[in-house]
Design an enzyme around this catalytic site. Sequence first.
Site, PDB file in Angstrom:
ATOM      1  N   TYR A  18       0.826  -1.110  -0.074  1.00  0.00           N
ATOM      2  CA  TYR A  18      -0.044   0.116  -0.022  1.00  0.00           C
ATOM      3  C   TYR A  18       0.684   1.409   0.133  1.00  0.00           C
ATOM      4  CZ  TYR A  18      -3.579  -3.293   1.165  1.00  0.00           C
ATOM      5  OH  TYR A  18      -4.686  -4.374   0.918  1.00  0.00           O
ATOM      6  N   HIS A  23      -4.399   6.168  -0.868  1.00  0.00           N
ATOM      7  CA  HIS A  23      -5.094   5.798   0.365  1.00  0.00           C
ATOM      8  C   HIS A  23      -4.451   6.260   1.648  1.00  0.00           C
ATOM      9  CE1 HIS A  23      -9.120   4.956   2.062  1.00  0.00           C
ATOM     10  NE2 HIS A  23      -8.899   3.850   2.242  1.00  0.00           N
ATOM     11  N   PHE A  75      -5.621  -2.114   9.786  1.00  0.00           N
ATOM     12  CA  PHE A  75      -5.923  -1.683   8.359  1.00  0.00           C
ATOM     13  C   PHE A  75      -6.774  -0.657   8.654  1.00  0.00           C
ATOM     14  CE2 PHE A  75      -3.972  -5.650   7.336  1.00  0.00           C
ATOM     15  CZ  PHE A  75      -3.500  -5.086   5.925  1.00  0.00           C
ATOM     16  N   ASN A  77     -10.139   0.280   7.903  1.00  0.00           N
ATOM     17  CA  ASN A  77     -11.388   0.147   8.453  1.00  0.00           C
ATOM     18  C   ASN A  77     -11.150  -0.070  10.065  1.00  0.00           C
ATOM     19  OD1 ASN A  77     -10.759  -2.213   8.295  1.00  0.00           O
ATOM     20  ND2 ASN A  77     -12.256  -3.112   7.040  1.00  0.00           N
ATOM     21  N   ASP A 102      -7.127  10.856   3.028  1.00  0.00           N
ATOM     22  CA  ASP A 102      -7.494  11.029   1.569  1.00  0.00           C
ATOM     23  C   ASP A 102      -8.975  11.378   1.407  1.00  0.00           C
ATOM     24  OD1 ASP A 102      -7.777   8.407   2.480  1.00  0.00           O
ATOM     25  OD2 ASP A 102      -8.494   7.889   0.268  1.00  0.00           O
ATOM     26  N   ASN A 123     -13.926   4.616   5.357  1.00  0.00           N
ATOM     27  CA  ASN A 123     -13.893   3.682   6.607  1.00  0.00           C
ATOM     28  C   ASN A 123     -13.041   3.958   7.642  1.00  0.00           C
ATOM     29  OD1 ASN A 123     -15.840   2.216   5.050  1.00  0.00           O
ATOM     30  ND2 ASN A 123     -14.078   1.015   3.697  1.00  0.00           N
TER      31      ASN A 123
END
Length: 198
Positions: A18, A23, A75, A77, A102, A123
Amino acid sequence: MMDYDGLLVGLGNPGPRYEHTRHNCGFALVDALLRLAATEGRADELNGAKFSCLLWRVRLPLLPGLWLAAKPQTFMNQSGMCVQPLLAWHKISPSRLVVAHDELDIPVGELRFKCGGGNAGHNGLASITRQLGTPDFCRLRMGIGRPPHKGDVVNWVLGRPDAEDAAKLSAALPPALNVLASFATHGREEAVRAAKNA
């Protein structure tokens, strides 16, 4: 225990997969803060393991007092699982929490600042709101724009920007730190104004 004047949480997903994705704008802002602290102040890495985050204590001329900066290692969420215990342990009010994230509904490289309100389908923000039991924390919204093709939001958010957009996102980091400084020094209204003028 030290008294802290605020907490900057940069949202993102952990791991190489990532890195540098849209994000992970929030992670990029924390990294920019740490780079600045290395030359103009001081950043001490703390043990954030019990809060599931990477954690630093930051002193900088542009941020009055002592601040914490965190990159959750949950993560996206589940970001609230890091933020809520971090605030509670250090006795920091949600009103002194700034979450950098973001934002699809803002053009690439533009900034907005707001406190409270909805989560616009984000999220990470939803998780933090749920765990804190309140939406009354501040958000430094970093524009990533919407994908050219509707319905491609997940791939867009988790994708890496092209060279032009990457340059815009990178150029937004120093102004974003100025917005944080405006909040720390003068409060939320000044931060809202600084973001609009960035």
